[in-house]
Design a protein around this motif. Sequence first.
Motif, PDB file in Angstrom:
ATOM      1  N   PRO A 188      69.154 -22.950  18.041  1.00 16.51           N
ATOM      2  CA  PRO A 188      69.687 -22.172  16.911  1.00 16.51           C
ATOM      3  C   PRO A 188      68.842 -20.936  16.598  1.00 16.51           C
ATOM      4  N   ALA A 189      69.471 -19.970  15.953  1.00 12.75           N
ATOM      5  CA  ALA A 189      68.773 -18.750  15.550  1.00 12.75           C
ATOM      6  C   ALA A 189      67.620 -19.092  14.611  1.00 12.75           C
ATOM      7  N   GLY A 190      66.546 -18.310  14.695  1.00 14.64           N
ATOM      8  CA  GLY A 190      65.384 -18.518  13.836  1.00 14.64           C
ATOM      9  C   GLY A 190      64.254 -19.253  14.510  1.00 14.64           C
ATOM     10  N   PHE A 191      64.528 -19.879  15.679  1.00 15.14           N
ATOM     11  CA  PHE A 191      63.472 -20.563  16.416  1.00 15.14           C
ATOM     12  C   PHE A 191      62.763 -19.574  17.348  1.00 15.14           C
ATOM     13  N   ARG A 192      61.530 -19.873  17.673  1.00 18.50           N
ATOM     14  CA  ARG A 192      60.758 -19.117  18.652  1.00 18.50           C
ATOM     15  C   ARG A 192      60.043 -20.104  19.556  1.00 18.50           C
ATOM     16  N   ARG A 193      59.676 -19.634  20.724  1.00 21.39           N
ATOM     17  CA  ARG A 193      58.913 -20.473  21.640  1.00 21.39           C
ATOM     18  C   ARG A 193      57.515 -20.715  21.082  1.00 21.39           C
ATOM     19  N   SER A 194      56.967 -21.886  21.378  1.00 21.06           N
ATOM     20  CA  SER A 194      55.606 -22.194  20.968  1.00 21.06           C
ATOM     21  C   SER A 194      54.996 -23.114  22.007  1.00 21.06           C
ATOM     22  N   GLU A 195      53.725 -23.453  21.812  1.00 23.19           N
ATOM     23  CA  GLU A 195      53.045 -24.361  22.726  1.00 23.19           C
ATOM     24  C   GLU A 195      53.220 -25.795  22.246  1.00 23.19           C
ATOM     25  N   PRO A 196      53.536 -26.723  23.151  1.00 29.26           N
ATOM     26  CA  PRO A 196      53.674 -28.129  22.741  1.00 29.26           C
ATOM     27  C   PRO A 196      52.339 -28.693  22.311  1.00 29.26           C
ATOM     28  N   ALA A 207      67.938 -19.001  24.156  1.00 31.39           N
ATOM     29  CA  ALA A 207      69.353 -18.772  23.847  1.00 31.39           C
ATOM     30  C   ALA A 207      70.101 -20.069  23.553  1.00 31.39           C
ATOM     31  N   ASP A 208      69.526 -21.215  23.947  1.00 29.59           N
ATOM     32  CA  ASP A 208      70.198 -22.503  23.750  1.00 29.59           C
ATOM     33  C   ASP A 208      69.944 -23.103  22.381  1.00 29.59           C
TER      34      ASP A 208
END
Length: 246
Positions: free
Chosen positions: A67-75, A64-65
Amino acid sequence: MGRRRRPRCRSLLLAVLALLVSAAVGACAQGPDGPARATGGDVAGLGAGVTPVPVLRSGLLQLADVPAGFRRSEPSDPTDAVSEPPACARTLNELELDRPADPRASQARAFFVQDDLTGPWIQQVLRAYPPGGARQRFHEVVDTLTSCTRFTITTARPPAEETVTARTPPRLGSESWAATVVYDDGVLSIHSQFVIVRVDDYLVVLTVAAGQRPSDQAVDALARAAAARLATMVEARSASATARPA
């Protein structure tokens, strides 16, 4: 149809992201007048009193912090990138991809991406140190990366050049530093904004990287959100400790 092979540059892009972020942090945090003084992969910590990793994770940026369009991923994984001078890549590797140099420190990371191959990417590293450790590491990083305004990644094929340009950092925490880092191997060019913030015995390392220079204002807003998340975590931990029976 056979399985499509991913472009060879994918792992390089992610490794470069970390390098750029670290370099940017060094340059950005410094600023033209030195570090700004504010007015107001996970590693288990070994030092007594150091915030444990599960608690640190609660202080990381959330979906939620960003911008829109991002997703979680693995570093990205730890890298063996080598530079000339050697201290430049070594410092960036430790700051963005590897375990903390201080074995007593604990660490948690969050990574967000819009596209795996083309970005942009956002990475946050949050570290807790024993008393005095964060301040010492902050100044070690700033002192080293200030001298790394231009250096060569000798393990890249072809060899790549990175430039680090300091900018005015957002005034957050106990002290902060920020920079813009550009990676260029003649074919691939990546621009990254790096902000490092020290809050007492914690370090926040924020990197935003893309094909074109990310907006200073957008990066600083993310840095403020990261600092706010850390403040909430610290307050909750303090309240828990106060409520705990003697």
